[in-house]
Design a protein around this motif. Structure first.
Motif, short mmCIF file in Angstrom:
data_model
loop_
_atom_site.label_atom_id
_atom_site.label_comp_id
_atom_site.label_asym_id
_atom_site.label_seq_id
_atom_site.Cartn_x
_atom_site.Cartn_y
_atom_site.Cartn_z
N ILE A 1 12.36 7.43 7.14
CA ILE A 1 11.30 7.52 6.14
C ILE A 1 11.95 8.06 4.87
O ILE A 1 12.76 9.00 4.94
CB ILE A 1 10.19 8.49 6.61
N GLU A 2 11.62 7.46 3.74
CA GLU A 2 12.21 7.95 2.48
C GLU A 2 11.82 9.41 2.28
O GLU A 2 10.64 9.76 2.34
CB GLU A 2 11.72 7.10 1.30
N GLN A 3 12.80 10.25 2.11
CA GLN A 3 12.54 11.68 2.01
C GLN A 3 12.96 12.23 0.65
O GLN A 3 13.82 11.66 0.00
CB GLN A 3 13.34 12.45 3.07
N GLY A 4 12.36 13.37 0.31
CA GLY A 4 12.83 14.11 -0.85
C GLY A 4 13.84 15.14 -0.38
O GLY A 4 14.44 15.01 0.69
N ASP B 1 7.54 15.28 12.14
CA ASP B 1 7.07 14.88 13.47
C ASP B 1 7.33 13.39 13.73
O ASP B 1 7.69 13.00 14.84
CB ASP B 1 5.58 15.19 13.62
N ALA B 2 7.15 12.57 12.70
CA ALA B 2 7.34 11.12 12.89
C ALA B 2 8.80 10.81 13.18
O ALA B 2 9.12 10.10 14.15
CB ALA B 2 6.87 10.36 11.64
N ILE B 3 9.70 11.34 12.37
CA ILE B 3 11.13 11.01 12.54
C ILE B 3 11.66 11.60 13.85
O ILE B 3 12.32 10.90 14.64
CB ILE B 3 11.95 11.52 11.33
N MET B 4 11.35 12.87 14.10
CA MET B 4 11.83 13.49 15.35
C MET B 4 11.20 12.82 16.57
O MET B 4 11.83 12.68 17.61
CB MET B 4 11.51 14.99 15.35
N SER C 1 17.48 14.91 5.12
CA SER C 1 17.71 16.05 6.02
C SER C 1 17.09 15.87 7.39
O SER C 1 17.74 16.15 8.41
CB SER C 1 17.20 17.34 5.38
N ILE C 2 15.86 15.38 7.45
CA ILE C 2 15.21 15.28 8.77
C ILE C 2 15.85 14.15 9.56
O ILE C 2 16.13 14.29 10.76
CB ILE C 2 13.68 15.07 8.62
N TYR C 3 16.10 13.03 8.88
CA TYR C 3 16.76 11.90 9.55
C TYR C 3 18.13 12.34 10.07
O TYR C 3 18.50 12.06 11.22
CB TYR C 3 16.90 10.74 8.57
N MET D 1 5.27 18.09 7.34
CA MET D 1 5.17 18.15 8.79
C MET D 1 5.04 16.74 9.36
O MET D 1 5.61 16.43 10.42
CB MET D 1 3.94 18.97 9.21
N ASP D 2 4.29 15.88 8.66
CA ASP D 2 4.11 14.51 9.17
C ASP D 2 5.45 13.77 9.23
O ASP D 2 5.74 13.06 10.19
CB ASP D 2 3.13 13.73 8.29
N GLU D 3 6.26 13.93 8.16
CA GLU D 3 7.58 13.27 8.16
C GLU D 3 8.44 13.80 9.30
O GLU D 3 9.07 13.03 10.03
CB GLU D 3 8.31 13.55 6.83
#
Ligand code: NAD
Length: 253
Positions: A96-99, A110-113, A155-157, A106-108
């Motif tokens: 997901i495109e992140q900043g 939870d979705a990626i993880m 970062s999350i990805y 939280m949605d980003e």
């Protein structure tokens, strides 16, 4: 020297597009029976049609890898269709495109993880007992060069793909003596829908993507598929717990 496969049956998640589809086709091309799993029915059925069109054997099972019951049922269906499970390519993933990190939601997270980490963990949780029962197998998980290093605004990805490598290493050492090998592939930028969604809007991004690889281009799905097949093949019998970069030299810089 061609690759040899003692096993006969492979399951591929995220096989309705991109890297997963190319790998499902490659397994089928080696004569293996393939269970094509994806959330996307149209994409998954299209992969099965492509395999059957060249004389291969495949079935589609719809599965959201974030849902335990669906993953459990997927592996049960592998056994009911083909009687065994020799190779698993746990590849379903999202970006997901992140900043920057502090702008994440939280949605980003939870979705990626959920897809990238829980999905891979759940798949292995239900594949390993099947492989243990039949005396061996090989698993390949899709991480990323983002699992070996970091890049801004990912970062999350990046954390999710580092986690895939952690799961891969843990499973590899826990099951090494049980003849189950577990490895990861770490692609850099590969030409798939995921890449196009992220880069097509801005041609400068696409040029930049090509330039970060010393070979001067982005990768092809078939170049990831052939690495997955190698890691599953008998020739990789002494390779486990490894994370193989398929990166056009990007990590060598
Ligand atoms: P893609 O978007 O082209 O295909 C991904 C497939 O996964 C789709 O068919 C989608 O429907 C499926 N999927 C998504 N969520 C799912 C879920 N919850 N359950 C089941 N299926 C689901 O992507 P791709 O580029 O082929 O990526 C495949 C893998 O490779 C991903 O894990 C991705 O993170 C990784 N990867 C891609 C690149 C790249 O540049 N394309 C680079 C490094 C790593």
């Amino acid at each position: 020297m061609g690759m040899t496969f003692t096993g006969q049956v492979a399951v591929v998640t995220g096989a309705g597009a991109g890297i997963g589809r190319a790998t499902a086709l490659a397994f089928a091309g080696e004569g293996l029976k393939v269970v094509v799993a994806d959330l996307d029915v149209t994409g998954g059925e299209c992969t099965v049609e492509q395999i059957k069109a060249v004389g291969g054997s495949a079935v589609f099972v719809r599965c959201d890898v974030t849902v335990e019951e669906q993953v459990k049922q997927l592996m049960e269906q592998v056994i009911s269709y083909y009687g065994r499970l020799d190779y698993a390519f746990n590849n379903a993933g999202i970006e997901i495109e992140q900043g920057r990190l502090a702008d994440g939601t939280m949605d980003e997270f939870d979705a990626i993880m959920g897809v990238n980490v829980k999905g891979v963990w759940l798949c292995m949780k239900y594949q390993l007992p099947l492989m243990l029962a039949q005396g061996g197998g090989a698993i390949v998980n899709t991480a990323s060069v983002a699992g070996l290093g970091a890049a801004p605004k990912m970062s999350i990805y990046s954390a999710s793909k580092h986690a895939v490598i952690g799961l891969t290493k843990s499973a590899a050492i826990e099951y090494a003596k049980k003849h189950i090998r577990v490895n990861a592939v770490c692609p850099a930028v590969i030409d798939t829908d995921m890449f196009r969604r992220a880069h097509e809007a801005d041609p400068r991004k696409a040029e930049f993507a090509a330039a970060i690889h010393p070979v001067g281009r982005i990768g092809k799905v078939e170049e990831v598929a052939s690495a997955v097949l190698y890691l599953c093949s008998d020739g990789a019998g002494f390779t486990t717990g490894h994370s193989l970069a398929i990166d056009g030299g990007a990590l060598a810089i």
